[in-house]
Design a protein around this motif. Structure first.
Motif, mmCIF file in Angstrom:
data_model
loop_
_atom_site.group_PDB
_atom_site.id
_atom_site.type_symbol
_atom_site.label_atom_id
_atom_site.label_comp_id
_atom_site.label_asym_id
_atom_site.label_seq_id
_atom_site.Cartn_x
_atom_site.Cartn_y
_atom_site.Cartn_z
ATOM 1 N N ASP A 1 0.847 -1.192 0.000
ATOM 2 C CA ASP A 1 0.000 0.000 0.000
ATOM 3 C C ASP A 1 0.879 1.237 0.000
ATOM 4 O O ASP A 1 1.998 1.222 0.522
ATOM 5 C CB ASP A 1 -0.911 0.010 1.228
ATOM 6 N N THR A 2 0.348 2.310 -0.573
ATOM 7 C CA THR A 2 1.066 3.580 -0.595
ATOM 8 C C THR A 2 0.099 4.709 -0.936
ATOM 9 O O THR A 2 -0.953 4.467 -1.532
ATOM 10 C CB THR A 2 2.224 3.563 -1.630
ATOM 11 N N SER A 3 0.473 5.910 -0.554
ATOM 12 C CA SER A 3 -0.287 7.093 -0.962
ATOM 13 C C SER A 3 0.346 7.717 -2.204
ATOM 14 O O SER A 3 -0.198 8.656 -2.773
ATOM 15 C CB SER A 3 -0.320 8.113 0.182
ATOM 16 N N ASP A 4 1.480 7.198 -2.647
ATOM 17 C CA ASP A 4 2.253 7.734 -3.764
ATOM 18 C C ASP A 4 1.809 7.079 -5.076
ATOM 19 O O ASP A 4 2.138 5.931 -5.353
ATOM 20 C CB ASP A 4 3.736 7.469 -3.497
ATOM 21 N N ARG A 5 1.041 7.816 -5.892
ATOM 22 C CA ARG A 5 0.525 7.274 -7.149
ATOM 23 C C ARG A 5 1.660 6.794 -8.062
ATOM 24 O O ARG A 5 1.569 5.733 -8.666
ATOM 25 C CB ARG A 5 -0.329 8.300 -7.893
ATOM 26 N N GLY A 6 2.725 7.551 -8.161
ATOM 27 C CA GLY A 6 3.847 7.163 -9.020
ATOM 28 C C GLY A 6 4.430 5.827 -8.608
ATOM 29 O O GLY A 6 4.692 4.960 -9.456
ATOM 30 N N LEU A 7 4.634 5.643 -7.326
ATOM 31 C CA LEU A 7 5.163 4.378 -6.813
ATOM 32 C C LEU A 7 4.171 3.248 -7.055
ATOM 33 O O LEU A 7 4.551 2.137 -7.433
ATOM 34 C CB LEU A 7 5.481 4.504 -5.321
ATOM 35 N N ALA A 8 2.883 3.530 -6.873
ATOM 36 C CA ALA A 8 1.849 2.517 -7.109
ATOM 37 C C ALA A 8 1.842 2.092 -8.572
ATOM 38 O O ALA A 8 1.715 0.905 -8.884
ATOM 39 C CB ALA A 8 0.484 3.054 -6.690
ATOM 40 N N ASP B 1 -9.403 1.441 -9.264
ATOM 41 C CA ASP B 1 -10.360 2.421 -8.738
ATOM 42 C C ASP B 1 -9.860 3.130 -7.488
ATOM 43 O O ASP B 1 -10.547 3.978 -6.935
ATOM 44 C CB ASP B 1 -11.704 1.742 -8.432
ATOM 45 N N ARG B 2 -8.699 2.782 -7.037
ATOM 46 C CA ARG B 2 -8.133 3.323 -5.808
ATOM 47 C C ARG B 2 -7.552 4.708 -6.043
ATOM 48 O O ARG B 2 -6.891 4.956 -7.035
ATOM 49 C CB ARG B 2 -7.061 2.345 -5.332
ATOM 50 N N ALA B 3 -7.806 5.616 -5.129
ATOM 51 C CA ALA B 3 -7.196 6.949 -5.167
ATOM 52 C C ALA B 3 -5.911 6.885 -4.354
ATOM 53 O O ALA B 3 -5.929 6.518 -3.185
ATOM 54 C CB ALA B 3 -8.138 7.980 -4.584
ATOM 55 N N TYR B 4 -4.791 7.203 -4.965
ATOM 56 C CA TYR B 4 -3.509 7.218 -4.252
ATOM 57 C C TYR B 4 -3.243 8.662 -3.859
ATOM 58 O O TYR B 4 -2.807 9.470 -4.668
ATOM 59 C CB TYR B 4 -2.399 6.631 -5.134
ATOM 60 N N GLU B 5 -3.556 8.967 -2.604
ATOM 61 C CA GLU B 5 -3.455 10.331 -2.095
ATOM 62 C C GLU B 5 -3.162 10.256 -0.606
ATOM 63 O O GLU B 5 -3.267 9.194 0.006
ATOM 64 C CB GLU B 5 -4.752 11.087 -2.357
ATOM 65 N N PRO B 6 -2.789 11.396 0.001
ATOM 66 C CA PRO B 6 -2.509 11.383 1.442
ATOM 67 C C PRO B 6 -3.688 10.823 2.234
ATOM 68 O O PRO B 6 -4.848 10.959 1.834
ATOM 69 C CB PRO B 6 -2.278 12.863 1.759
ATOM 70 N N LEU B 7 -3.367 10.206 3.347
ATOM 71 C CA LEU B 7 -4.366 9.604 4.223
ATOM 72 C C LEU B 7 -4.623 10.539 5.401
ATOM 73 O O LEU B 7 -3.685 11.067 6.003
ATOM 74 C CB LEU B 7 -3.841 8.258 4.748
ATOM 75 N N THR B 8 -5.900 10.741 5.709
ATOM 76 C CA THR B 8 -6.272 11.529 6.881
ATOM 77 C C THR B 8 -6.642 10.557 8.000
ATOM 78 O O THR B 8 -7.459 9.661 7.811
ATOM 79 C CB THR B 8 -7.468 12.453 6.569
ATOM 80 N N VAL B 9 -6.007 10.746 9.144
ATOM 81 C CA VAL B 9 -6.222 9.885 10.304
ATOM 82 C C VAL B 9 -6.723 10.731 11.468
ATOM 83 O O VAL B 9 -6.093 11.736 11.815
ATOM 84 C CB VAL B 9 -4.911 9.171 10.719
ATOM 85 N N ASN B 10 -7.843 10.334 12.043
ATOM 86 C CA ASN B 10 -8.324 10.949 13.281
ATOM 87 C C ASN B 10 -7.738 10.107 14.414
ATOM 88 O O ASN B 10 -8.260 9.035 14.730
ATOM 89 C CB ASN B 10 -9.852 10.954 13.333
ATOM 90 N N VAL B 11 -6.648 10.566 14.977
ATOM 91 C CA VAL B 11 -5.894 9.785 15.954
ATOM 92 C C VAL B 11 -6.759 9.485 17.177
ATOM 93 O O VAL B 11 -7.395 10.365 17.736
ATOM 94 C CB VAL B 11 -4.591 10.518 16.353
ATOM 95 N N GLY B 12 -6.765 8.207 17.547
ATOM 96 C CA GLY B 12 -7.513 7.763 18.716
ATOM 97 C C GLY B 12 -8.870 7.176 18.387
ATOM 98 O O GLY B 12 -9.517 6.602 19.254
ATOM 99 N N GLU B 13 -9.313 7.291 17.137
ATOM 100 C CA GLU B 13 -10.628 6.754 16.774
ATOM 101 C C GLU B 13 -10.581 5.277 16.382
ATOM 102 O O GLU B 13 -11.619 4.659 16.225
ATOM 103 C CB GLU B 13 -11.248 7.574 15.629
ATOM 104 N N GLY B 14 -9.379 4.730 16.193
ATOM 105 C CA GLY B 14 -9.259 3.313 15.869
ATOM 106 C C GLY B 14 -9.684 2.948 14.462
ATOM 107 O O GLY B 14 -10.056 1.806 14.212
ATOM 108 N N LYS B 15 -9.624 3.896 13.532
ATOM 109 C CA LYS B 15 -10.033 3.624 12.142
ATOM 110 C C LYS B 15 -8.886 3.093 11.305
ATOM 111 O O LYS B 15 -9.074 2.694 10.161
ATOM 112 C CB LYS B 15 -10.596 4.893 11.491
ATOM 113 N N VAL B 16 -7.663 3.146 11.836
ATOM 114 C CA VAL B 16 -6.496 2.555 11.181
ATOM 115 C C VAL B 16 -5.889 1.558 12.160
ATOM 116 O O VAL B 16 -6.237 1.541 13.346
ATOM 117 C CB VAL B 16 -5.455 3.625 10.764
ATOM 118 N N ILE B 17 -4.967 0.758 11.683
ATOM 119 C CA ILE B 17 -4.377 -0.243 12.567
ATOM 120 C C ILE B 17 -3.693 0.411 13.773
ATOM 121 O O ILE B 17 -3.173 1.521 13.683
ATOM 122 C CB ILE B 17 -3.411 -1.184 11.813
ATOM 123 N N GLU B 18 -3.744 -0.299 14.878
ATOM 124 C CA GLU B 18 -3.230 0.205 16.154
ATOM 125 C C GLU B 18 -1.778 0.677 16.059
ATOM 126 O O GLU B 18 -1.420 1.738 16.567
ATOM 127 C CB GLU B 18 -3.361 -0.901 17.210
#
Length: 161
Positions: free
Chosen positions: A24-31, A42-59
């Motif tokens: 996985d990557t946010s870098d379209r060129g690398l992808a 269909d995937r958008a390769y762009e920066p990821l926004t994380v709401n820290v503490g909400e548990g929406k990404v891996i621990e």
């Protein structure tokens, strides 16, 4: 300002397995260069926004962000226990092939039964992948594709608010 729970953080990242395989990557060129973009068109390769503490990404990723500041970069190794968990044989199920194929047709599931076919567990709701097809049995693996893997991330913090 150092990142803590409640902050909204925008990151660029690259995720690899221990053997260096890009997953996985946010870098379209690398992808595109690696073939990842072709696998997920269909995937958008762009920066990821994380709401820290909400548990929406891996621990392990949330833990790696805490204490960093805007403009900082880090590399982190995340063990399976803080990523997608250990691989569990108990999440591999065998089904009678005739009954499995009938269930697919009853639910208007498109496509021929083949290795890699994706299904959803009736009781668990977990996504699964057909990993083996024998004359009388279909084997479905409900483990996440990255379970049991140690993940390596390169992270660049773009913005913190």
């Amino acid at each position: 300002m150092t990142i803590s729970d409640g902050d909204v953080v925008e990151i660029e990242y690259t995720g690899r397995l221990e053997d260096g395989t890009l997953f996985d990557t946010s870098d379209r060129g690398l992808a595109e260069e690696s073939g990842l973009a072709a696998e997920h068109p269909d995937r958008a390769y762009e920066p990821l926004t994380v709401n820290v503490g909400e548990g929406k990404v891996i621990e392990g990723l949330e833990e790696a962000l805490r204490g960093l500041s805007e403009g900082e970069s880090t590399a982190v190794k995340i063990p399976p226990e803080k990523a997608y968990g250990p691989y569990k044989q108990s999440r591999v199920a065998e089904y009678d092939r005739d009954a499995f194929e009938k269930m697919l047709s009853d639910h208007d599931m498109d496509g021929d039964l083949e290795i890699g076919f994706e299904v959803e567990g009736k009781e668990s709701g977990l996504p699964g992948e057909v990993t083996e097809i024998r004359d009388d049995v279909v084997v479905v693996d409900y483990n996440h594709e990255l379970s049991g893997e140690t993940l390596e991330f390169e992270i660049d913090v773009i913005d913190v608010s």
